[in-house]
Design an enzyme around this catalytic site. Structure first.
Site, PDB file in Angstrom:
ATOM      1  N   ARG A   1       7.754 -12.684  17.138  1.00  0.00           N
ATOM      2  CA  ARG A   1       7.656 -11.350  17.765  1.00  0.00           C
ATOM      3  C   ARG A   1       6.910 -11.431  19.088  1.00  0.00           C
ATOM      4  O   ARG A   1       7.216 -10.690  20.020  1.00  0.00           O
ATOM      5  CB  ARG A   1       6.943 -10.388  16.815  1.00  0.00           C
ATOM      6  CG  ARG A   1       7.681 -10.099  15.538  1.00  0.00           C
ATOM      7  CD  ARG A   1       7.084  -8.946  14.782  1.00  0.00           C
ATOM      8  NE  ARG A   1       5.746  -9.215  14.308  1.00  0.00           N
ATOM      9  CZ  ARG A   1       5.451  -9.696  13.106  1.00  0.00           C
ATOM     10  NH1 ARG A   1       6.436 -10.001  12.273  1.00  0.00           N
ATOM     11  NH2 ARG A   1       4.211  -9.902  12.730  1.00  0.00           N
ATOM     12  N   ASN A   2       5.936 -12.325  19.164  1.00  0.00           N
ATOM     13  CA  ASN A   2       5.174 -12.472  20.404  1.00  0.00           C
ATOM     14  C   ASN A   2       6.079 -12.941  21.542  1.00  0.00           C
ATOM     15  O   ASN A   2       6.056 -12.396  22.644  1.00  0.00           O
ATOM     16  CB  ASN A   2       4.022 -13.462  20.198  1.00  0.00           C
ATOM     17  CG  ASN A   2       3.016 -12.966  19.191  1.00  0.00           C
ATOM     18  OD1 ASN A   2       2.227 -12.083  19.471  1.00  0.00           O
ATOM     19  ND2 ASN A   2       3.055 -13.523  17.984  1.00  0.00           N
TER      20      ASN A   2
ATOM     21  N   LYS B   1      -2.967 -18.952  19.562  1.00  0.00           N
ATOM     22  CA  LYS B   1      -1.650 -19.350  20.095  1.00  0.00           C
ATOM     23  C   LYS B   1      -0.742 -18.157  20.317  1.00  0.00           C
ATOM     24  O   LYS B   1       0.220 -18.231  21.095  1.00  0.00           O
ATOM     25  CB  LYS B   1      -0.997 -20.381  19.187  1.00  0.00           C
ATOM     26  CG  LYS B   1      -0.866 -19.981  17.713  1.00  0.00           C
ATOM     27  CD  LYS B   1       0.335 -19.123  17.414  1.00  0.00           C
ATOM     28  CE  LYS B   1       0.324 -18.639  15.979  1.00  0.00           C
ATOM     29  NZ  LYS B   1       1.455 -17.750  15.669  1.00  0.00           N
TER      30      LYS B   1
ATOM     31  N   SER C   1       4.862 -21.607  10.665  1.00  0.00           N
ATOM     32  CA  SER C   1       5.513 -21.134   9.435  1.00  0.00           C
ATOM     33  C   SER C   1       6.109 -19.740   9.622  1.00  0.00           C
ATOM     34  O   SER C   1       5.463 -18.744   9.315  1.00  0.00           O
ATOM     35  CB  SER C   1       4.498 -21.110   8.289  1.00  0.00           C
ATOM     36  OG  SER C   1       3.294 -20.465   8.706  1.00  0.00           O
TER      37      SER C   1
ATOM     38  N   ARG D   1       0.822  -1.222   0.000  1.00  0.00           N
ATOM     39  CA  ARG D   1       0.000   0.000   0.000  1.00  0.00           C
ATOM     40  C   ARG D   1       0.850   1.264   0.000  1.00  0.00           C
ATOM     41  O   ARG D   1       0.326   2.357  -0.189  1.00  0.00           O
ATOM     42  CB  ARG D   1      -0.947  -0.004   1.198  1.00  0.00           C
ATOM     43  CG  ARG D   1      -0.283   0.038   2.554  1.00  0.00           C
ATOM     44  CD  ARG D   1      -1.301  -0.069   3.674  1.00  0.00           C
ATOM     45  NE  ARG D   1      -0.687  -0.075   4.990  1.00  0.00           N
ATOM     46  CZ  ARG D   1      -0.372   1.015   5.683  1.00  0.00           C
ATOM     47  NH1 ARG D   1      -0.622   2.208   5.172  1.00  0.00           N
ATOM     48  NH2 ARG D   1       0.177   0.929   6.885  1.00  0.00           N
TER      49      ARG D   1
ATOM     50  N   ASP E   1       1.630 -24.991  15.526  1.00  0.00           N
ATOM     51  CA  ASP E   1       1.861 -23.547  15.522  1.00  0.00           C
ATOM     52  C   ASP E   1       2.211 -23.042  16.917  1.00  0.00           C
ATOM     53  O   ASP E   1       3.025 -22.127  17.085  1.00  0.00           O
ATOM     54  CB  ASP E   1       0.619 -22.825  14.977  1.00  0.00           C
ATOM     55  CG  ASP E   1       0.964 -21.520  14.268  1.00  0.00           C
ATOM     56  OD1 ASP E   1       2.136 -21.114  14.321  1.00  0.00           O
ATOM     57  OD2 ASP E   1       0.059 -20.910  13.677  1.00  0.00           O
TER      58      ASP E   1
ATOM     59  N   ALA F   1       8.127 -16.648   8.499  1.00  0.00           N
ATOM     60  CA  ALA F   1       8.445 -16.096   7.180  1.00  0.00           C
ATOM     61  C   ALA F   1       9.921 -16.237   6.852  1.00  0.00           C
ATOM     62  O   ALA F   1      10.300 -16.539   5.705  1.00  0.00           O
ATOM     63  CB  ALA F   1       8.033 -14.623   7.133  1.00  0.00           C
TER      64      ALA F   1
END
Length: 332
Positions: A249-250, A185, A132, A31, A238, A134
């Site tokens: 990141r979590n 999760k 998964s 964007r 997951d 990235a």
């Protein structure tokens, strides 16, 4: 197949690379025009440093140019941006099958991401979810995911589009369970990071993950998902990868919080969307609405949104009334 990946973050870019390597005609939508131009020129996404974009992969910031005529539209924005992305894409979607790869629950509405897409566009969305990162998918590290859709034909279309020698895709009719597994999760990954930040050990994390999965399964079943889904890739798979990896990141945000950093500063330090923070509010709302007992998720919400002391919360959870592990089990 002509495919447009909507969202040029790390996850959208990794999937666009995978799809282009599979021989599809792929356009990656950003964007931000400046970002699109930079990626097109450098052939790299800074969030995936060292990974080169395939020459055949186009990058565009013009939905009107890249979306019409597509057979798949992959919605890969963070969960907080899915509604606006759906509004932007709706006029150009045509007959493309929406595929949601975002993991989250919309605040206030408590809608899953595919439900948001369907509400805005009027088109039912397939979902793709599983363990998964990235960073690993972009580098071709073996990965497995689950494609779920309301029809078998749509699930198999997604399976065929994404499957490769390094990306194995299973199918499922359980859209609710697959999507909820990926969204819920993230809350537990934050908790796992907090546990690490506090200096707790492997025993603590195993206890947390296992009992949290029992909570997530209860809520998932109440909302129409299958218990079996939560024991598979989109559920336990997951949960494992997100609670144990520094790609998460979590988990990284949770570590900072466990070390004593204020929640707001921890989220800012990560520098990207921490889905578990938003999901904690949504899970709390859903649990209250559905009257599902979720003590770990409730305590996570109290720490993140009410400023409760973490060690006090830990003591509360460890001191709960004694119970059988398997509800309804009978003694022989």
């Amino acid at each position: 197949m002509n495919i447009c990946v909507l969202g040029s973050g790390a996850w959208g870019t990794a999937l666009a690379i995978l799809l282009a390597q599979n021989g599809h005609r792929v356009t990656l939508y950003s964007r931000r025009p400046q970002q699109a131009r930079a990626m097109a020129a450098s052939r790299e996404n800074p969030r995936l440093a060292g990974v080169t974009l395939p020459e055949a992969l186009l990058v565009s910031s013009d939905l009107a140019a890249c979306l019409p005529g597509c057979e798949l539209a992959v919605f890969a924005a963070p969960s907080v941006g899915i509604r606006q992305l759906s509004l932007d894409a709706a006029p150009y979607l045509g007959t493309a099958l929406p595929v949601c790869v975002a993991k989250g629950i919309e605040p206030d509405t408590s809608l899953r991401m595919s439900q948001v897409i369907e509400e805005v566009t009027g088109r039912a969305s397939a979902v793709l979810s599983g363990p998964s990162h990235a960073e690993e998918v972009a580098r071709g590290i073996p990965t497995g995911c689950v494609a779920a859709a309301k029809s078998e034909a749509e699930a198999r279309t997604v399976q065929d589009a994404f499957s490769s020698d390094c990306f194995r895709v299973y199918t499922s009719p359980d859209v609710v369970g697959v999507e909820l597994g990926g969204a819920l999760k993230n809350v537990i990954a934050l908790c796992a990071g907090i546990s690490d930040g506090l200096g707790m050990g492997d025993n603590s994390k195993a206890l947390l993950m296992t009992r949290a999965m029992a909570e997530l399964t209860r809520l998932g079943e109440q909302l129409g998902g299958s218990r079996r889904t939560f024991s598979g890739l989109a559920g336990m798979g997951d949960l494992i990868v997100t609670c144990t990896s520094m790609h998460s990141r979590n988990r990284r945000a949770g570590i900072l919080i466990g070390q004593g950093m204020p929640v707001e500063k921890a989220l800012e330090r990560i520098g990207a969307v921490v889905e578990g923070y938003y999901a904690a509010e949504s899970v709390h709302q859903l649990a209250e609405r559905e009257e599902v007992d979720m003590p770990i998720c409730r305590c996570a919400w109290e720490v993140l949104y009410r400023g409760r002391d973490i060690r006090g919360v830990t003591g509360e959870l460890m001191g709960r009334a004694r119970k059988d592990e398997l509800l309804g089990a009978t003694w022989l």
